[in-house]
Write a protein that holds these residues in place. Structure first.
Motif, short mmCIF file in Angstrom:
data_model
loop_
_atom_site.label_atom_id
_atom_site.label_comp_id
_atom_site.label_asym_id
_atom_site.label_seq_id
_atom_site.Cartn_x
_atom_site.Cartn_y
_atom_site.Cartn_z
N SER A 55 1.03 -1.25 0.15
CA SER A 55 0.05 0.14 -0.09
C SER A 55 0.77 1.15 -0.05
O SER A 55 0.52 2.23 -0.60
N ARG A 59 0.77 4.27 -2.64
CA ARG A 59 0.30 5.58 -2.41
C ARG A 59 1.31 6.55 -2.90
O ARG A 59 0.96 7.66 -3.36
N LEU A 64 0.34 10.40 -2.94
CA LEU A 64 -0.38 10.78 -1.85
C LEU A 64 0.72 10.68 -0.66
O LEU A 64 0.46 11.55 0.36
#
Ligand code: ADP
Ligand code: MG
Length: 443
Positions: A55, A59, A64
């Protein structure tokens, strides 16, 4: 049968690493030396055990969060801020309960500053494509989990991302719904009904990866590194029962259960690894002895192909991998070419009485598990034969995040307790040495 070929570079990661500063001032490395290029025309699966940084990697690609070192490029330009070419689909989509399906889908377009009419038209088209026709005016609470996830897909696809990122998008759905949605997504992609140039899917399901992906990247843990990166050249749609499908699954099992990073590198390419191996603290899979014992017992009559075994037991990678890892650390099982076998010690374990089992595990963990060894040595050296748990937490805190350090210690306590090496006194927060008497006086 349809195949696509990769062409232009979409995203490139160069020597990317990610670390976090812990409250105690220590830095924990999550991802290390990631070099990776995603090109147009491919579905890439990012596969790895839980906590391997999948993850986090996704990201970073979406912009992000930012790398601690190295550089990410989008279409050969250094990425600064959000990646304009990416939309992400998460495991469970956060839909706004007070907005209708249509309004929820439009939301992504609104963020891109598009005019109302244009937004509506695009959103309606995507709602149609994704099979939500007739539900435009419905509210999220009126929809099933599968339908809600469809809204998430529609929202992400409506912005026509070049790179569609999905983080375990099917894992919160029931098996049948997941299978339907997976197939539909593949349809959309293969029939070019969506303008998406490339798809990156994070998964911990080996089968899902081999079903969907043109290319599979396997991440390892602690810190997360790329352990393998290879193409799956089986035309869609793939037959899961075919020999070539199973060969890929076996290959991945072999990679993730392979003990030695260097060996893996040689398994993948003949190129000799020149990167320095940082001194790593042994990482314990968070598994209770009961699960290990149960698994080893099942193996008695089912040794051999790991993939078949996992299928038979309906176990996913994240369920089975930690257990295997633990059993292997204790030398109860051995792995070879995607097959799993009981060792002599493993056979003794199965045949043993409760006492014999405990004794065997005691011996194995004292020999092979560094943290257990450390705890035992500290307790033996301490006049009171009691040491606070915090002492050991501090000992390992430079190697793990706070949560992970907690898990590591709890696992070591669980294993040591079973083996009657030491116990844990909850009220005082102390680990204490089991007395000899108690050790040999089990009824
Ligand atoms: P995966 O998706 O493969 O399960 P993640 O990328 O979510 O793994 O996490 C990888 C590791 O990074 C985990 O050990 C997690 O605890 C740690 N981690 C993730 N985010 C943070 C953060 N903001 N601060 C500290 N550690 C983090
Ligand atoms: Mg994750």
């Amino acid at each position: 049968m349809v195949t696509k070929t990769a062409t232009q570079s979409l995203v490139r990661l160069q020597d990317v690493n990610k670390s976090y500063l812990q409250p105690n001032g220590q830095t924990i490395s999550i991802l290390d030396s990631i070099n990776l290029e995603l090109s147009e025309g491919e579905i890439v699966a990012l596969l790895g055990p839980s906590g391997s940084g999948k993850s986090t990697l996704m990201r970073m690609i979406a912009g992000l969060i930012f790398p601690s070192g190295g550089q990410i490029y989008y279409r050969n330009h250094p990425l600064k801020g959000l990646n304009p070419g990416v939309a992400i689909i998460f495991q469970t989509f956060a839909l706004y309960p007070w907005l209708t399906v249509l309004e929820n889908v439009e939301l992504g377009l609104k963020a891109k500053g598009q005019a109302l009419e244009f937004r509506r038209e695009k959103a309606l088209r995507m709602i149609d494509v994704i099979g939500l026709d007739g539900f435009e005016g419905a509210y999220p609470k009126e929809l099933s989990g599968g339908m809600r996830q469809r809204v998430g897909f529609a929202r992400a696809l409506a912005v026509e991302p070049e790179l569609l990122c999905m983080d375990e998008p099917f894992s919160a759905l029931d098996v049948l719904t997941a299978e339907n949605l997976r197939t539909e997504l593949l349809d959309l992609w293969l029939e070019k009904r969506i303008p998406t140039k490339s798809v990156l899917i994070v998964t911990h399901s080996i089968e899902e990866a081999v079903t969907l992906a043109d290319r599979i990247i396997v991440l390892g843990r602690n810190p997360g590194r790329i352990r393998a990166d290879f193409k799956v050249e089986i035309p869609h749609y793939r037959d899961r029962k075919s020999a070539e499908f199973e060969a890929f699954v076996d290959r991945i099992y072999r990679i993730i259960t392979h003990p030695d990073q260097d060996d893996i590198q040689q398994l993948i390419s003949d190129q000799k690894s020149t990167t320095r191996e940082p001194v790593k603290y042994q990482s314990l899979p968070s598994v209770r002895i009961g699960a290990i014992a149960g698994f080893v017992e099942i193996l008695e009559n089912r040794q051999g192909d790991l993939y078949r075994l996992a299928q038979e037991l309906l176990l996913e990678l994240d369920d089975i991998f930690p257990i295997i890892e633990a059993a292997k650390m204790m030398q109860l099982v051995n792995l070879q070419e995607g097959d799993i076998y009981l060792t002599e010690i493993g056979k003794k374990f199965i045949e043993g009485s409760i006492d014999q089992r405990k004794q065997l595990i005691r011996q194995q963990i004292l020999e092979n598990i560094r943290l257990v060894k450390q705890i035992h040595a500290s307790l033996t050296a301490n006049p009171k034969q009691r040491v606070s748990k915090d002492f050991f937490l501090e000992l390992i805190q430079s190697h793990f995040s706070q949560d992970e350090a907690d898990r590591q210690l709890n696992t070591a306590i669980d294993w040591g307790r079973y083996a009657e090496l030491y116990g844990y006194d909850e009220p005082s927060g102390e680990i204490f040495l089991e007395s000899q008497e108690e050790q040999f006086n089990v009824s």
